[in-house]
Write a protein that holds these residues in place. Structure first.
Motif, PDB file in Angstrom:
ATOM      1  N   ALA A 313       0.718  -1.156  -0.083  1.00 57.25           N
ATOM      2  CA  ALA A 313      -0.164   0.115  -0.166  1.00 57.25           C
ATOM      3  C   ALA A 313       0.794   1.325  -0.073  1.00 57.25           C
ATOM      4  CB  ALA A 313      -0.795  -0.149   1.259  1.00 57.25           C
ATOM      5  N   ASP A 314       1.925   1.312   0.621  1.00 54.23           N
ATOM      6  CA  ASP A 314       2.855   2.406   0.684  1.00 54.23           C
ATOM      7  C   ASP A 314       3.682   2.808  -0.709  1.00 54.23           C
ATOM      8  OD1 ASP A 314       2.423   2.720   3.366  1.00 54.23           O
ATOM      9  OD2 ASP A 314       4.214   1.857   4.060  1.00 54.23           O
ATOM     10  N   ASP A 315       3.593   1.594  -1.443  1.00 51.64           N
ATOM     11  CA  ASP A 315       4.311   1.696  -2.752  1.00 51.64           C
ATOM     12  C   ASP A 315       3.410   2.556  -3.597  1.00 51.64           C
ATOM     13  OD1 ASP A 315       6.899   1.116  -3.689  1.00 51.64           O
ATOM     14  OD2 ASP A 315       6.086  -0.495  -4.807  1.00 51.64           O
ATOM     15  N   GLU A 316       2.023   2.195  -3.562  1.00 51.25           N
ATOM     16  CA  GLU A 316       1.028   3.176  -4.339  1.00 51.25           C
ATOM     17  C   GLU A 316       1.254   4.490  -4.114  1.00 51.25           C
ATOM     18  OE1 GLU A 316      -2.925   1.963  -3.684  1.00 51.25           O
ATOM     19  OE2 GLU A 316      -2.341  -0.361  -3.859  1.00 51.25           O
ATOM     20  N   GLN A 317       1.422   5.060  -3.010  1.00 48.83           N
ATOM     21  CA  GLN A 317       1.475   6.533  -2.783  1.00 48.83           C
ATOM     22  C   GLN A 317       2.851   7.025  -3.277  1.00 48.83           C
ATOM     23  OE1 GLN A 317       0.998   7.928   1.233  1.00 48.83           O
ATOM     24  NE2 GLN A 317       1.876  10.136   0.656  1.00 48.83           N
ATOM     25  N   PHE A 318       3.924   6.093  -2.834  1.00 42.70           N
ATOM     26  CA  PHE A 318       5.222   6.257  -3.438  1.00 42.70           C
ATOM     27  C   PHE A 318       5.198   6.240  -4.963  1.00 42.70           C
ATOM     28  CE2 PHE A 318       9.400   5.063  -4.916  1.00 42.70           C
ATOM     29  CZ  PHE A 318      10.316   6.010  -4.021  1.00 42.70           C
ATOM     30  N   ASP A 319       4.594   5.346  -5.716  1.00 44.71           N
ATOM     31  CA  ASP A 319       4.490   5.617  -7.206  1.00 44.71           C
ATOM     32  C   ASP A 319       3.588   6.860  -7.563  1.00 44.71           C
ATOM     33  OD1 ASP A 319       5.881   3.189  -7.325  1.00 44.71           O
ATOM     34  OD2 ASP A 319       3.977   1.976  -7.580  1.00 44.71           O
ATOM     35  N   GLU A 320       2.689   7.202  -6.982  1.00 46.69           N
ATOM     36  CA  GLU A 320       1.965   8.460  -7.308  1.00 46.69           C
ATOM     37  C   GLU A 320       3.097   9.734  -7.365  1.00 46.69           C
ATOM     38  OE1 GLU A 320      -1.389   9.030  -5.032  1.00 46.69           O
ATOM     39  OE2 GLU A 320      -2.340   6.992  -5.661  1.00 46.69           O
ATOM     40  N   GLU A 321       3.646   9.850  -6.179  1.00 46.18           N
ATOM     41  CA  GLU A 321       4.678  10.598  -5.962  1.00 46.18           C
ATOM     42  C   GLU A 321       5.767  10.707  -7.109  1.00 46.18           C
ATOM     43  OE1 GLU A 321       6.021  10.481  -2.164  1.00 46.18           O
ATOM     44  OE2 GLU A 321       4.233  11.435  -1.113  1.00 46.18           O
ATOM     45  N   LYS A 322       6.133   9.497  -7.372  1.00 43.96           N
ATOM     46  CA  LYS A 322       7.026   9.537  -8.490  1.00 43.96           C
ATOM     47  C   LYS A 322       6.649  10.136  -9.858  1.00 43.96           C
ATOM     48  CE  LYS A 322       8.200   5.073  -8.621  1.00 43.96           C
ATOM     49  NZ  LYS A 322       8.834   4.036  -9.297  1.00 43.96           N
ATOM     50  N   GLU A 323       5.493   9.359 -10.042  1.00 39.02           N
ATOM     51  CA  GLU A 323       4.807   9.909 -11.576  1.00 39.02           C
ATOM     52  C   GLU A 323       4.804  11.479 -11.585  1.00 39.02           C
ATOM     53  OE1 GLU A 323       4.282   8.130 -14.237  1.00 39.02           O
ATOM     54  OE2 GLU A 323       5.197   6.470 -12.917  1.00 39.02           O
ATOM     55  N   LEU A 324       4.286  12.156 -10.375  1.00 41.18           N
ATOM     56  CA  LEU A 324       4.271  13.446 -10.389  1.00 41.18           C
ATOM     57  C   LEU A 324       5.602  14.137 -10.638  1.00 41.18           C
ATOM     58  CD1 LEU A 324       1.853  14.056  -7.442  1.00 41.18           C
ATOM     59  CD2 LEU A 324       1.324  14.774 -10.009  1.00 41.18           C
ATOM     60  N   ILE A 325       6.655  13.582 -10.000  1.00 40.38           N
ATOM     61  CA  ILE A 325       8.238  14.014 -10.282  1.00 40.38           C
ATOM     62  C   ILE A 325       8.517  13.985 -11.621  1.00 40.38           C
ATOM     63  CG2 ILE A 325      10.473  13.795  -9.362  1.00 40.38           C
ATOM     64  CD1 ILE A 325       8.512  15.419  -7.357  1.00 40.38           C
ATOM     65  N   ILE A 326       8.117  12.641 -12.214  1.00 39.93           N
ATOM     66  CA  ILE A 326       8.872  12.618 -13.460  1.00 39.93           C
ATOM     67  C   ILE A 326       8.009  13.335 -14.456  1.00 39.93           C
ATOM     68  CG2 ILE A 326       8.433  10.767 -15.270  1.00 39.93           C
ATOM     69  CD1 ILE A 326       8.735   8.574 -13.138  1.00 39.93           C
ATOM     70  N   LYS A 327       6.900  13.766 -14.309  1.00 40.66           N
ATOM     71  CA  LYS A 327       6.040  14.800 -15.344  1.00 40.66           C
ATOM     72  C   LYS A 327       6.821  15.973 -15.199  1.00 40.66           C
ATOM     73  CE  LYS A 327       1.630  12.471 -15.307  1.00 40.66           C
ATOM     74  NZ  LYS A 327       0.010  12.501 -14.982  1.00 40.66           N
ATOM     75  N   GLU A 328       7.138  16.453 -13.959  1.00 38.24           N
ATOM     76  CA  GLU A 328       7.749  17.801 -13.871  1.00 38.24           C
ATOM     77  C   GLU A 328       9.229  17.729 -14.327  1.00 38.24           C
ATOM     78  OE1 GLU A 328       8.455  21.650 -12.625  1.00 38.24           O
ATOM     79  OE2 GLU A 328       6.800  20.369 -12.790  1.00 38.24           O
ATOM     80  N   ILE A 329       9.872  16.697 -14.218  1.00 42.09           N
ATOM     81  CA  ILE A 329      11.331  16.632 -14.767  1.00 42.09           C
ATOM     82  C   ILE A 329      11.141  16.768 -16.359  1.00 42.09           C
ATOM     83  CG2 ILE A 329      13.224  15.095 -15.272  1.00 42.09           C
ATOM     84  CD1 ILE A 329      12.836  13.833 -12.447  1.00 42.09           C
ATOM     85  N   ASP A 330      10.052  15.737 -17.054  1.00 41.40           N
ATOM     86  CA  ASP A 330       9.680  16.014 -18.364  1.00 41.40           C
ATOM     87  C   ASP A 330       9.494  17.539 -18.981  1.00 41.40           C
ATOM     88  OD1 ASP A 330      10.117  13.163 -19.078  1.00 41.40           O
ATOM     89  OD2 ASP A 330       7.931  12.597 -18.502  1.00 41.40           O
ATOM     90  N   ARG A 331       8.569  17.922 -17.916  1.00 37.83           N
ATOM     91  CA  ARG A 331       8.293  19.531 -18.314  1.00 37.83           C
ATOM     92  C   ARG A 331       9.282  20.390 -18.441  1.00 37.83           C
ATOM     93  NH1 ARG A 331       7.281  24.322 -16.300  1.00 37.83           N
ATOM     94  NH2 ARG A 331       8.188  23.906 -14.208  1.00 37.83           N
TER      95      ARG A 331
END
Length: 340
Positions: A313-331
């Motif tokens: 379950a902790d990994d789900e939140q971690f993955d969500e945060e990762k995706e947001l950070i990846i999107k920001e790096i892409d931007r």
């Protein structure tokens, strides 16, 4: 109870002088005199421990304990304990640590008399910190220090004292048990009293984080792992929000997090990510941070995709945060006018 056994300066008879003076290392002439005095100290602290905890049949007497706390302060026993810790035996030190935790919490009326005593003799806290240099008594003094740190005035003094800087050395001592104990005390100092820590960091920002950077970049794996985890704990606390905002503008510290994010240890990577994400999510990122993100875009995205906590379950939140950070790096990587 009389504490004359612990005070070499107030002998009542010539016979007492031989044993009491033996506790003062400057006056030790005969080993037997020292041994006799230490035996007496050991017996007395066994008695005190029984008085504080009861003996299984008789419960502790609150009135007697209050009187004991007053006597401990009146007779300067707190100072004598700390200054003589290095010559006391293992069992005696164990009894002292037990008694210490109870006596510090003992209220007489509305006052913690032992805390008040230490507030009037702050240098004793410095003496306890320096005890980490003696591996024989380091863990005992560490336990005593952590009991002191529970009280805001004592924690504040240690943070602002010159001796606090010694912890940056003690946490990397070659003796693992001593280094671990020193880190536990260091962590308590930085996490127990949020407002006091925030005030300290505000006034000592540059010197503290310069020293802390050395822990984060240490060649010692345990030091790196503990330090980045602790940083993610206290830096993200609400009272330290203004410190965090200042920290995430520092390009040098961003580079440290980048390095830790690439560490071979997953534990270090995870802890580093929790700080790295704040640098990336900052809407007011310095230009140099944007340039670094753009330049390392592909490597960072690949690294982040492979990073996981492995905790359900902790990994789900971690993955969500990762995706947001990846999107920001892409931007950021698509921004015009960035020098690659």
């Amino acid at each position: 109870m009389s504490f004359s056994f612990f005070r070499p300066s107030r002998p009542k008879t010539p016979q007492e002088l031989d044993s009491l003076a033996a506790l003062d290392t400057k006056t030790v002439v005969e080993v037997k005199a020292l041994e006799k005095a230490l035996e007496e100290v050991e017996k007395n602290f066994q008695t005190i421990r029984c008085m504080l905890s009861g003996d299984g049949e008789v419960e502790p007497n609150p009135e007697q304990i209050s009187q004991l706390a007053l006597e401990v302060c009146k007779e300067d026993v707190i100072a004598l304990i700390i200054l003589n810790l290095h010559i006391l035996g293992w069992e005696t030190r164990k009894d002292i640590v037990y008694c210490w935790s109870i006596l510090l919490k003992q209220k007489v009326g509305s006052t913690y008399c032992c805390i008040e005593y230490i507030e009037n003799h702050f240098d004793l806290l410095d003496s306890l910190v320096i005890c980490y240099d003696n591996k024989e008594i380091a863990v005992n003094s560490g336990n005593m220090l952590r009991e002191c740190i529970k009280f805001p005035t004592l924690a504040k003094y240690i943070l602002e004292s010159a001796s606090f800087e010694l912890f940056f050395k003690f946490v990397e001592l070659p003796n693992f048990d001593v280094a671990s104990d020193a880190f536990t005390t260091f962590k308590d100092l930085l996490t127990k009293h949020g407002d006091i820590v925030a005030e300290y960091l505000d006034g000592h920002y540059n010197e503290f984080f310069t020293l802390y950077e050395k822990l984060l970049t240490s060649s010692n794996y345990v030091t790196r792992r503990q330090s980045v985890k602790l940083l993610s704990e206290f830096l993200l606390e609400p009272p330290n929000s203004h410190i965090m905002k200042r920290y995430i503008l520092e390009v040098r510290y961003f580079k440290v997090m980048m390095m830790l994010l690439k560490d071979t240890s997953k534990n270090i990577q995870i802890s580093a990510f929790h700080i790295f994400k704040v640098f990336v999510a900052n809407p007011n990122k310095p230009r140099e941070v944007k340039v670094i993100l753009a330049k390392n875009h592909e490597k960072l995205v690949s690294l982040l995709h492979d990073l996981s906590t492995g905790k359900g379950a902790d990994d789900e939140q971690f993955d969500e945060e990762k995706e947001l950070i990846i999107k920001e790096i892409d931007r950021v990587s698509r921004l015009p006018n960035l020098e690659h």
